[in-house]
Design a protein around this motif. Structure first.
Motif: not given
Lengths: 248, 269
Positions: B23-32, B129-138
């Protein structure tokens, strides 16, 4: 259909360092033709292709796409109509995912989102890579990259498809699949390569380029049977025509 | 060769993680992205001797990594890669700053406190920042940045950089292998050879850049990388962003460890 004509008229081009690359190349390709451009390394094949969509402009002579000359102001229109597939697919696939890459051209053409979506889906299906849509290009195999590069150009619905060494780096199966795929494209095809067997399979007409100019232009089988001509252009008969182990 | 090949695998691992579907991956990237920026701002806003008040902030990367299935070992290895630079930044603090600072009942040289504080901030922000990329995609992070008003040319550069870093590493890997196969007894390894190596790599990169540019022009590139993502800032995104930012504010305004300490002291007989 005259608007699909591709005409080169006495093209001369010299690179900035002084190397002459084209020295008066001329030909005329009609709609629906499938033409192989063969020549040794350095014969000017890639340079010639880059003239066909205005990436390079000739020092003298002119290219005509349709009836009109290719002038700088027509370049955007010509690039939409002449789809160019580069030798190294890594140069062509620069977007984060295959789908983004295939959508790149149609989005730049300013098409509405629904139309972009339809074209992307159709191009992915045609090249058989629907399941790769979400993958990043650097995770694809050589054959998959080639298909993605072709899809990215097909999505722009070009009238003319121009390919630079399309079979380079493909395994026999990938090469065979590529030939099948290209056969289905019924508009004009221009294929530059030194894979003469590919030309034999795909193109009824061949243009032999030698040191920047057209040495021969005619039926593929006739040209490939002319051994002295091929030898003088540093080429060899395709394997399949060499009798003792080929098909013919 | 192995080092360069290792770097490719290393680098690709975050990408692979970003393809999973929690679910965290599916969250809008702007929020993250916004939440992570707020996190970094909060962590950076403390005074230079702050150590204990920073600790509660570890909750954010830890919680996100757990929810997104990001292995801590992977984060740790990446942190170690960057650690030497940070140590260098703070290394002189203990020598230069000997003013005593009170730490509960103890007094510690200010330099050690600021050094620890730098390290802690580094670990917190870089792991976030690393977690952000890992759960969002660059590329999703880039899409979010674009939608948040970051200038287009910058977003384009980031995207293309990410795409071609792999190609560059592979190219360097092939060149390094070719060199090592013709290197004997230390000859061909020194500075002159490395200079030629880097020069060649630069020229190849240059040639590649030119070909990419041609192929972009061939498909109608006009300076804007059109990059559409259907984004939806739904209720979950609002809740995520506002919840975390409220928590960061609380951590910033209330010294949680001290509060906890005084509670414990009061409870003790």
């Amino acid at each position: 259909m005259s608007h699909h004509l591709v005409i080169a008229d006495r093209l001369h081009f010299r690179y900035p360092d002084g190397t002459p690359a084209l020295t008066g190349a001329s030909f005329r390709i009609a709609h629906g033709e499938s033409v192989g451009i063969v020549g040794a390394n350095g014969a000017g094949k890639s340079t010639l292709l880059m003239h066909l969509n205005g990436t390079l402009l000739p020092d003298s002579g002119e290219v005509r796409i349709g009836e009109e000359p290719l002038t700088p102001d027509r370049i955007p229109d010509v690039r939409r109509r002449v789809g160019m597939i580069f030798q190294d697919p890594d140069d062509q696939l620069f977007m984060p995912t295959v789908r983004d890459d295939v959508a790149f051209g149609p989005l730049n053409m300013g098409l509405p989102p629904g139309e972009v979506e339809a074209r992307v889906t159709a191009a992915l299906r045609r090249t058989g890579i629907e399941e790769l849509a979400a993958r990043p290009p650097h995770r694809l195999s050589g054959g998959e990259k080639r298909r993605a590069a072709i899809a990215s150009v097909l999505a722009m619905s070009p009238d003319v498809l121009v390919l630079d060494e399309p079979s380079a780096g493909l395994d026999p199966h990938g090469r065979r699949a590529l030939i099948g795929l290209l056969r289905e494209f019924t508009h004009t095809k221009i294929v530059a390569t030194h894979d003469l067997d590919l030309v034999l399979d795909l193109c009824e007409r061949t243009i032999v380029l030698d040191r920047g100019t057209v040495r021969a232009d005619g039926k593929t089988r006739e040209i490939f049977a002319d051994e002295p001509l091929l030898a003088s252009c540093r080429l060899e008969k395709p394997l399949s025509m060499q009798g003792h182990w080929g098909r013919s | 060769m192995s080092r360069i090949a290792g770097a490719i695998v290393h680098f690709g691992a975050l990408d692979t993680l970003s393809a999973s579907g929690t679910p965290l991956h599916r969250l809008d990237p702007r929020a993250k992205v916004v939440t992570t920026l707020a996190f970094a701002a909060a962590v950076a806003s403390f005074g230079k001797y702050a150590v204990l008040p920073l600790l509660p902030f570890a909750l954010f990367p830890v919680a996100l990594a757990s929810a997104g299935g990001v292995p801590f070992g992977l984060l740790g290895r990446r942190l170690l890669l960057a650690l030497p630079f940070v140590v260098l930044v703070g290394a002189l603090n203990p020598v230069l700053d000997r003013m005593p600072v009170s730490l509960g009942p103890f007094a510690v040289a200010g330099g050690w406190m600021s050094f620890t504080s730098i390290l802690l901030r580094f670990v917190l922000t870089v792991s976030a920042a690393l977690v952000l990329v890992a759960v969002t995609g660059f590329h999703e992070v880039c899409a979010a940045l674009g939608r948040l008003g970051v200038p287009r040319p910058l977003v384009t550069q980031l995207l293309v950089l990410h795409r071609y870093l792999f190609v560059l590493l592979e190219e360097a890997g092939r060149m390094e292998r070719a060199r090592s196969l013709r290197t004997f007894g230390g000859r061909g390894r020194g500075l002159p050879a490395s200079g030629a190596f880097l020069g060649t790599l630069l020229l190849r990169t240059w040639g590649r850049a030119e070909r990419i540019h041609f192929s972009m022009l061939a498909r109608g590139f006009d300076g804007v990388l059109r990059f559409e993502r259907p984004l939806r800032f739904g209720a979950a995104a609002v809740l995520f962003t506002s919840g975390w930012i409220a928590l960061f504010l609380a951590f910033r305004l209330v010294d949680v460890p001290r509060l906890l300490g005084s509670f414990l002291a009061a409870a003790a007989p």
